[in-house]
Design an enzyme around this catalytic site. Structure first.
Site, PDB file in Angstrom:
ATOM      1  N   GLY A  79       0.808  -1.228   0.000  1.00 45.41           N
ATOM      2  CA  GLY A  79       0.000   0.000   0.000  1.00 45.41           C
ATOM      3  C   GLY A  79       0.833   1.266   0.000  1.00 45.41           C
ATOM      4  N   TYR A 114     -13.617  -3.326  15.374  1.00 44.02           N
ATOM      5  CA  TYR A 114     -13.273  -3.048  13.974  1.00 44.02           C
ATOM      6  C   TYR A 114     -14.488  -3.138  13.054  1.00 44.02           C
ATOM      7  CZ  TYR A 114     -11.060  -3.266   9.417  1.00 44.02           C
ATOM      8  OH  TYR A 114     -10.734  -3.020   8.107  1.00 44.02           O
ATOM      9  N   ASP A 128      -5.653   7.267  11.424  1.00 44.38           N
ATOM     10  CA  ASP A 128      -7.012   6.923  11.013  1.00 44.38           C
ATOM     11  C   ASP A 128      -8.064   6.699  12.089  1.00 44.38           C
ATOM     12  OD1 ASP A 128      -8.407   7.203   8.730  1.00 44.38           O
ATOM     13  OD2 ASP A 128      -7.923   5.253   7.882  1.00 44.38           O
ATOM     14  N   HIS A 167      -7.537   9.478   7.341  1.00 42.93           N
ATOM     15  CA  HIS A 167      -7.493   9.159   5.908  1.00 42.93           C
ATOM     16  C   HIS A 167      -8.871   9.121   5.260  1.00 42.93           C
ATOM     17  CE1 HIS A 167      -3.159   8.133   5.796  1.00 42.93           C
ATOM     18  NE2 HIS A 167      -3.355   7.869   7.069  1.00 42.93           N
ATOM     19  N   ARG A 219     -15.751  -7.003   3.449  1.00 44.20           N
ATOM     20  CA  ARG A 219     -16.805  -7.142   4.456  1.00 44.20           C
ATOM     21  C   ARG A 219     -18.061  -7.842   3.917  1.00 44.20           C
ATOM     22  NH1 ARG A 219     -18.621  -2.248   7.069  1.00 44.20           N
ATOM     23  NH2 ARG A 219     -18.750  -3.498   8.951  1.00 44.20           N
ATOM     24  N   ASP A 221     -15.449  10.393  -0.692  1.00 43.22           N
ATOM     25  CA  ASP A 221     -14.153   9.738  -0.491  1.00 43.22           C
ATOM     26  C   ASP A 221     -13.173  10.733   0.115  1.00 43.22           C
ATOM     27  OD1 ASP A 221     -12.421   7.592  -0.586  1.00 43.22           O
ATOM     28  OD2 ASP A 221     -12.829   7.143  -2.692  1.00 43.22           O
ATOM     29  N   VAL A 241      -6.831   5.932  -6.615  1.00 36.22           N
ATOM     30  CA  VAL A 241      -6.950   5.255  -7.918  1.00 36.22           C
ATOM     31  C   VAL A 241      -6.773   6.265  -9.048  1.00 36.22           C
ATOM     32  CG1 VAL A 241      -8.582   4.097  -9.480  1.00 36.22           C
ATOM     33  CG2 VAL A 241      -8.320   3.285  -7.130  1.00 36.22           C
TER      34      VAL A 241
END
Length: 724
Positions: free
Chosen positions: A29, A86, A140, A164, A310, A371, A376
């Site tokens: 990442g 989480y 985050d 983020h 998920r 977002d 991307v």
């Protein structure tokens, strides 16, 4: 020696158990790449969850030992922790709230309890490794409580936080029962970073309205600390993507894929399965394109990559079913024997295959409903080494603030998205090249490594400012020295702010009138020194309250002056202070760099941003952004922002307490000067005082004053000591 500790929910590795042994595979990442330059140095470490449920003590010890070699330290979570903290609070409460999907918010108390418990686990793991002088950078939304937990144990540590994902407006955050605790957790940091100015603005508004903490130019004053909040748009590893696009491996994939797909225009979309990404809306827009434009049949295909995420959660299962149905619908309606409109993949791809998709695609359709940044679109632009291609980008993505040469769309406007695809398909190569080159130039400059450097430099700057502004409590020794200096003085002057200094605050401002004790105190003090009441109050109120007193008065933060020996009424004081220009000029210069044709003109008491020569549309867009930014900064500087014909002017319409105080002292020789005040308007007074002056801030905020005193009661005690 101090070290840096990086903290994130997940460690930058994946952990697998094979043949009775643990294997660690590094993450590829962007964050792992950027922060690699930090955590691999010296004694630095990365703290996080390794991603697996490991209950066995022996296995845990083995993992700890192995990760130590990789400069990492694990926080072990149970299955229940992962499910409630989480999957639960992080992804079913914070994620939907912060992405504006309020219909999906889960207000489960057990989730919150687990969130607090796991943040404490992270805190305990860090405390076992941290020293008081270390730098800790928390990442985050899964760890919002952690900064303050750490601050409570390490009051002098350097603590930073970066979010983020988006930060929502006050109207959304106020819906969460735990909003206060979450914000208090974040303000444990010295520096809080977001991707965009909008997120930063929302955060400052929420902190002001929920925690009651005011801010000036992005600096919050909390407890005994100065906290900076700023925007740091995250970059990518530009070289990695541009080099991969020209690598042999990628080009072999491109050749193979193109042979399979034939000669047609390709749209690429890559997302994780999530309702914030706008995937169904995108398929519907592509369906409408094919319905309205039969000339594109057989000539345009969409490669749609959806990375599983998920899929045990019901709302995500429903989303997956909707996507499957829509893809099935468009393909069954329009497919021919040698053409399929949508090539749909529900899986992730190896890096070089993704690079091939970016390289060979004519258009990237990046249209999330909301977002934080979205990388991307940046990866697509970096991969366009031949400068051909068009980016269609959602206005709701943080990246849209940087990539203004993309075709920007509202993802909720289906017609608008269809028109954008038509525009992209018909765009000539010269314009494509201009747009891609412009975006590449920006992305190259502000890559992931520059992002890390800028953030860490800013953190250092904040700590320097904190050190500069640290002031001392007015202890017995200094108090005795002050009283002695006052009593020895032949010509003393004392400047006293009113609200918050001589009297406490009242819910109704008119109720804060001077009581008999205060009137008597001021009357006695004015017999042995020159007393100046310097306040933001209007001149009528101040004049009425101190009628008959032998005091000088400065009203409305320095607009009006009245001397005790003057028979005539108040005098308007109208000098100009230009000390604000440096900060504002920096912001304006940043917008000049981003806006070809714009320039700055400096006048005697104002700065002007001209955009007459800027391309139509871009000038208005930049002017709106700058107007919003300057309005926000203007509050802290007491400035006025004016919109003119193709210009934006910022000027100081009035003056401040410091200038007025200097005017009051002009031409006189004082051998004792003291100034007391309690808020940011009094900082100008402190700055204007001679070096030998006793400047005292009421309350324990950061200040330019030499000393702090607790409250108005202590102020009165001090004044009583002067007249004893």
């Amino acid at each position: 020696m101090s070290k840096t500790i990086i903290v994130s929910n997940r460690l930058p590795i994946s952990l697998q158990h094979k043949n009775g042994k643990f294997e660690f595979k590094p993450s590829a990442g962007g964050l792992a790449t950027g922060l690699g330059s930090i955590y691999k140095e010296g004694e630095n470490i990365w703290v996080g969850w390794p991603g697996n449920d490991v209950a066995d003590e022996e296995q845990r010890n083995e993992i700890v030992d192995e990760l130590k070699k990789l400069k990492m330290a694990p926080v072990f979570l149970t299955k229940k922790d992962v499910e409630l903290y989480y999957e639960g609070f992080s992804n079913e409460t914070i994620w939907p709230a912060f992405h504006y999907f309020t219909q999906y918010i889960n207000y489960e108390d057990s989730y919150w309890e687990a969130y607090v418990r796991v943040n404490q686990k992270f805190c305990d793991t860090i405390l076992a490794k941290a020293n008081p002088e270390d730098t800790i950078w928390v990442h985050d939304y899964q760890l919002l409580l952690l900064p303050m937990m750490l601050r409570n144990h390490l009051p002098n540590a350097t603590i930073a936080f970066f979010q983020h994902i988006p930060f929502p407006s006050y109207e959304i955050i106020r819906m969460l029962p735990w909003r206060k605790e979450m914000l208090e957790g974040m303000v444990g940091s010295d520096l809080i970073g977001f991707h965009t100015y909008d997120d930063m603005r929302h955060f400052l508004s929420s902190v002001g309205r929920i925690l009651g903490l005011s801010n000036e130019s992005g600096f919050i004053q909390a407890d005994n600390r100065l906290i900076n909040v700023d925007a740091f748009p995250m970059g990518i590893d530009y070289e990695k993507f541009s080099k991969a696009a020209e690598s042999k491996k990628t080009l072999n994939h491109v050749k193979k894929f193109k042979e399979m797909l034939g000669d047609q225009k390709l749209l690429i979309t890559i997302d994780r399965l999530d309702y914030s990404k706008g995937i169904p809306q995108r398929i519907k827009a592509f369906t409408q394109l094919l319905e309205d434009h039969p000339e594109f049949h057989g000539k345009v295909s969409m490669i749609m990559v959806v990375v599983p995420s998920r899929d045990k959660v019901r709302s995500y299962q429903v989303l997956k079913e909707e996507i499957d149905t829509l893809v099935g619908g468009i393909n069954s309606k329009f497919s021919t024997l040698n053409w399929v409109p949508v090539h749909y993949f529900y899986r992730s791809f190896p890096f070089n295959e993704l690079s091939a998709f970016y390289t060979m695609s004519d258009i990237a359709l990046v249209t999330p409903l909301r977002d934080g940044m979205n990388l991307v679109c940046k990866e697509f632009v970096a991969s366009k080494t031949h400068k051909k291609g068009v980016l269609i980008l959602s206005e709701m993505a943080g990246a849209s603030k940087e990539l203004v040469d993309a075709i920007l769309v509202n993802p909720n406007n289906q017609e608008g998205v269809v028109n954008a695809i038509v525009e992209a398909l018909s765009m000539d190569e010269e314009e494509q090249e201009l747009r891609i080159s412009s975006m590449q130039s920006s992305l190259k400059k502000y890559d992931i490594f520059q992002w890390v450097k800028v953030f860490m430099d800013r953190l250092k700057h904040v700590k320097e400012r904190q050190t500069e502004l640290e002031s001392k409590a007015l202890d017995r020794k200094i108090l005795a020295q002050l009283v002695e200096s006052f009593k020895a003085a032949k010509r003393p002057i004392v400047f006293l702010d009113y609200d918050g200094t001589l009297v406490g605050f009242k819910s109704r401002p008119q109720d804060a009138f001077p009581d008999e004790e205060l009137k008597s105190l001021v009357a006695t003090l004015s017999k042995i020194c020159q007393v100046v009441i310097i306040s933001g109050r209007d001149k009528e109120t101040l004049g009425e309250w101190f009628k008959g007193q032998a005091v000088d008065m400065i009203a409305e933060h320095g607009v009006w002056l009245k001397k005790k020996d003057q028979e005539e009424d108040w005098v308007l004081y109208a000098d100009v202070d230009d000390s604000w220009k440096g900060d504002i000029r920096q912001v304006m210069e940043y917008y000049v760099l981003r806006t070809p044709g714009a320039f700055i003109e400096e006048k005697h008491h104002s700065l002007v941003w001209h955009y007459r020569k800027v391309e139509s549309g871009l000038g208005d867009l930049r002017m709106r952004e700058l107007f919003s930014h300057l309005k926000y900064m203007a509050r802290g500087h007491n400035l006025q922002v004016l919109e003119g014909n193709m210009v934006l002017e910022i000027k100081r319409p009035d003056i401040n307490k410091g200038r007025a105080a200097l005017s009051m002292m002009r031409g006189e020789e004082y051998d004792f000067v003291m100034a007391l005040g309690d808020d940011w308007t009094d900082e100008d007074t402190f700055k204007a005082m001679p070096k030998s002056a006793y400047t005292i801030r009421v309350g324990y905020a950061y200040t330019q004053a030499n000393y702090n005193i607790k409250n108005p009661k202590e102020v009165r005690n001090l004044l009583n000591k002067l007249i004893e």
